[in-house]
Scaffold this active site. Sequence first.
Site, PDB file in Angstrom:
ATOM      1  N   HIS A   1     -47.157  18.045  24.984  1.00  0.00           N
ATOM      2  CA  HIS A   1     -48.038  18.087  26.160  1.00  0.00           C
ATOM      3  C   HIS A   1     -49.337  18.830  25.841  1.00  0.00           C
ATOM      4  O   HIS A   1     -50.395  18.488  26.352  1.00  0.00           O
ATOM      5  CB  HIS A   1     -47.348  18.798  27.336  1.00  0.00           C
ATOM      6  CG  HIS A   1     -46.451  17.915  28.157  1.00  0.00           C
ATOM      7  ND1 HIS A   1     -46.915  16.809  28.836  1.00  0.00           N
ATOM      8  CD2 HIS A   1     -45.124  17.978  28.422  1.00  0.00           C
ATOM      9  CE1 HIS A   1     -45.906  16.243  29.488  1.00  0.00           C
ATOM     10  NE2 HIS A   1     -44.798  16.920  29.241  1.00  0.00           N
TER      11      HIS A   1
ATOM     12  N   GLU B   1     -42.511  19.682  24.975  1.00  0.00           N
ATOM     13  CA  GLU B   1     -43.517  20.488  25.677  1.00  0.00           C
ATOM     14  C   GLU B   1     -44.743  20.737  24.797  1.00  0.00           C
ATOM     15  O   GLU B   1     -45.867  20.707  25.285  1.00  0.00           O
ATOM     16  CB  GLU B   1     -42.920  21.830  26.138  1.00  0.00           C
ATOM     17  CG  GLU B   1     -41.778  21.711  27.133  1.00  0.00           C
ATOM     18  CD  GLU B   1     -42.091  20.834  28.340  1.00  0.00           C
ATOM     19  OE1 GLU B   1     -43.262  20.764  28.755  1.00  0.00           O
ATOM     20  OE2 GLU B   1     -41.157  20.202  28.864  1.00  0.00           O
TER      21      GLU B   1
ATOM     22  N   GLN C   1     -49.543  20.344  32.819  1.00  0.00           N
ATOM     23  CA  GLN C   1     -48.905  19.517  33.851  1.00  0.00           C
ATOM     24  C   GLN C   1     -49.241  19.991  35.267  1.00  0.00           C
ATOM     25  O   GLN C   1     -49.051  19.249  36.224  1.00  0.00           O
ATOM     26  CB  GLN C   1     -47.379  19.490  33.660  1.00  0.00           C
ATOM     27  CG  GLN C   1     -46.967  18.743  32.395  1.00  0.00           C
ATOM     28  CD  GLN C   1     -45.454  18.759  32.228  1.00  0.00           C
ATOM     29  OE1 GLN C   1     -44.897  19.683  31.651  1.00  0.00           O
ATOM     30  NE2 GLN C   1     -44.781  17.743  32.745  1.00  0.00           N
TER      31      GLN C   1
ATOM     32  N   CYS D   1     -39.623  13.142  32.087  1.00  0.00           N
ATOM     33  CA  CYS D   1     -40.720  14.103  32.145  1.00  0.00           C
ATOM     34  C   CYS D   1     -41.176  14.219  33.594  1.00  0.00           C
ATOM     35  O   CYS D   1     -41.277  13.204  34.279  1.00  0.00           O
ATOM     36  CB  CYS D   1     -41.866  13.595  31.268  1.00  0.00           C
ATOM     37  SG  CYS D   1     -43.320  14.649  31.304  1.00  0.00           S
ATOM     38  N   LEU D   2     -41.440  15.441  34.033  1.00  0.00           N
ATOM     39  CA  LEU D   2     -41.884  15.631  35.421  1.00  0.00           C
ATOM     40  C   LEU D   2     -43.210  14.906  35.679  1.00  0.00           C
ATOM     41  O   LEU D   2     -43.518  14.582  36.816  1.00  0.00           O
ATOM     42  CB  LEU D   2     -42.023  17.120  35.744  1.00  0.00           C
ATOM     43  CG  LEU D   2     -40.693  17.897  35.761  1.00  0.00           C
ATOM     44  CD1 LEU D   2     -40.950  19.381  35.948  1.00  0.00           C
ATOM     45  CD2 LEU D   2     -39.774  17.374  36.854  1.00  0.00           C
TER      46      LEU D   2
ATOM     47  N   GLY E   1     -38.332  22.037  31.651  1.00  0.00           N
ATOM     48  CA  GLY E   1     -39.479  22.466  30.859  1.00  0.00           C
ATOM     49  C   GLY E   1     -40.769  22.072  31.562  1.00  0.00           C
ATOM     50  O   GLY E   1     -40.796  21.087  32.304  1.00  0.00           O
TER      51      GLY E   1
HETATM   52 ZN    ZN Z   1     -42.941  16.415  29.971  1.00  0.00          ZN
END
Ligand code: ZN
Length: 174
Positions: free
Chosen positions: A140, A137, A51, A94-95, A46
């Site tokens: 975010h 998401e 991001q 999380c990335l 995701g």
């Molecule tokens: Zn994330």
Amino acid sequence: MTVRKILTEPDPILRQKSQPVDKVDDLTRKLMDDMLETMYLAPGIGLAAIQIGVPKRIIVLDISKDPEKKEPMYFVNPVIVSTSKNNITYEEGCLSVPGQFAEIDRPDRCHVKYLDYNGNYKEFKSEGLLATCIQHEIDHLEGILFIDYLSNLKKSMIIKKLSKQKKELERIVV
Ligand code: ZN
């Protein structure tokens, strides 16, 4: 499609609230294509536009496990209509919080309304992993990271670790 740089905590941009998209046009679709490419390469399941530094209310997901059968999902201006009372726990990562994982409780079902890749209004009822990903998401888009659900002590330890990693990464000797 272009792979974009993924911002990582601590970065004040990740804490910004994203703005609604007025119209799903070719530029929006280009952004979604880039997001998907960036997510697949990372790899992740995701990604929210913020991001990659774009404060727009857009998320992409693909929770299919088989790399041969991609099942991308696009959500523009997603809004949670309702969630279940029952919770489910996943170990989330999380990335934007690289290398850190924690068990997080979230409602195990969520009903979401959004615009799809072509700008059509859609509603979708999700459960389990997909429901967790959608909620992660959408957080975010409000500037919320999963570490915000942890105790202050745990959260500050993670942020300290990430800040240190960032400094080490930026240090160069030429
Ligand atoms: Zn994330």
